[in-house]
Design a protein around this motif. Structure first.
Motif, PDB file in Angstrom:
ATOM      1  N   MET A  48      59.033  61.836  30.931  1.00 45.41           N
ATOM      2  CA  MET A  48      59.435  60.496  30.484  1.00 45.41           C
ATOM      3  C   MET A  48      59.271  59.520  31.646  1.00 45.41           C
ATOM      4  O   MET A  48      59.827  59.732  32.727  1.00 45.41           O
ATOM      5  N   LYS A  64      56.202  58.822  27.193  1.00 51.38           N
ATOM      6  CA  LYS A  64      55.955  60.150  27.730  1.00 51.38           C
ATOM      7  C   LYS A  64      54.493  60.327  28.128  1.00 51.38           C
ATOM      8  O   LYS A  64      53.588  59.779  27.483  1.00 51.38           O
ATOM      9  N   HIS A 111      60.960  61.409  34.679  1.00 50.18           N
ATOM     10  CA  HIS A 111      61.940  62.459  34.428  1.00 50.18           C
ATOM     11  C   HIS A 111      61.188  63.623  33.792  1.00 50.18           C
ATOM     12  O   HIS A 111      60.692  63.502  32.667  1.00 50.18           O
ATOM     13  N   ALA A 112      61.128  64.755  34.529  1.00 51.95           N
ATOM     14  CA  ALA A 112      60.223  65.812  34.076  1.00 51.95           C
ATOM     15  C   ALA A 112      60.678  67.197  34.528  1.00 51.95           C
ATOM     16  O   ALA A 112      61.321  67.322  35.567  1.00 51.95           O
ATOM     17  N   TYR A 114      60.545  66.750  30.552  1.00 52.85           N
ATOM     18  CA  TYR A 114      61.598  66.064  29.814  1.00 52.85           C
ATOM     19  C   TYR A 114      62.340  66.982  28.841  1.00 52.85           C
ATOM     20  O   TYR A 114      63.548  66.832  28.644  1.00 52.85           O
ATOM     21  N   ARG A 120      64.923  69.589  34.534  1.00 53.93           N
ATOM     22  CA  ARG A 120      64.457  68.202  34.647  1.00 53.93           C
ATOM     23  C   ARG A 120      64.917  67.551  35.953  1.00 53.93           C
ATOM     24  O   ARG A 120      66.079  67.618  36.314  1.00 53.93           O
TER      25      ARG A 120
END
Length: 253
Positions: A48, A64, A111-112, A114, A120
């Motif tokens: 994200m 995404k 952010h991964a 996600y 995350r």
């Protein structure tokens, strides 16, 4: 008094004659790369991406990353020269299109992965975006460290007989979803994968998990006395510093 009135009229006239700033469409490609691995894309649910005005916090664009993890040969095996592209049109990314009237200083967050909440992490950077000046090609690449660790066995809140052999099993992959295998590009034999067992808050055992025949799968066996247990499994790469962790609880009765 008359001169004062004329001056006001002149100033107002100049203001109304000043052309409004015209928004210019500006493209920004954001990609998210797993440390010591490939790009985070559709196969693991994407990263994200948020592009925010750094001063106000306003979200200017979000979405995404999607696409492939990229070319393994190019990314992991070849030496890279300055300005050499690591991506192509199929490589995962998020392309934001912004209408900018003036330069804006932004914070870009990733952010991964996600969809894997326990794994995350957030990576971020800041930069100026200039109206009409696209950032494309490889674009802006954010790196995220770590492993994705999923405990497969015991299952959450599983009840296990005291006489039974307890199978401890975990799936460990890179943040991009790339597999961890003995002798592979991401060599399972070079990573430390351990289980820490605690009973009602007290550590009772630490076990090393070994890679099996199935890619990314690590296992160990043990027996335990009756009690309520927390299982923590972590993965660690002493070379890259990548880490990952998962927890669960089960019951021996």
């Amino acid at each position: 008094m008359k001169n004062w009135y004329i001056s006001i009229v002149v100033v107002l006239g100049m203001i109304t004659m000043t052309p409004a700033l015209e928004a210019q469409e500006t493209e920004v490609m954001v990609r998210v790369k797993s440390k010591d691995a490939k790009f985070i894309g559709s196969s693991i649910g994407g990263a994200m991406v948020l592009i925010k005005n750094a001063e106000t916090g306003e979200v200017l664009a979000s979405g995404k990353t999607s696409g492939s993890t990229g070319d393994t040969e190019l990314i992991m095996k070849q030496a890279h020269s300055r300005n050499q592209r690591l991506t192509d049109e199929n490589t995962a990314g998020f392309l934001a299109t912004l209408d900018l009237e003036e330069p804006v200083f932004v914070t870009v967050e990733a952010h991964a992965p996600y969809n894997k909440k326990q794994a995350r992490v957030m990576s971020s950077t800041q930069l100026w975006l200039i109206p009409g000046k696209d950032i494309t090609g490889d674009g802006l690449i954010l790196e995220v460290p770590g492993f994705v660790v999923d405990i497969l066995s015991p299952q959450t809140h599983e009840r296990i007989s005291e006489e039974s052999t307890i199978i401890i099993k975990a799936n460990v992959v890179m943040m991009c979803g790339c597999p961890v295998t003995p002798g592979g590009i991401w060599d399972a034999e070079k990573y430390e994968v351990k289980a820490i067992l605690s009973r009602e808050g007290t550590k009772v055992s630490e076990l090393e998990l070994k890679a099996g025949d199935k890619p990314s799968t690590f296992t160990a066996e043990t027996t335990l006395e009756k009690g309520l247990y927390e299982l923590l499994i972590y993965a660690f790469d002493p070379v890259s510093g990548n880490t990952g962790l998962d927890r669960t609880n089960f019951i021996v009765n």
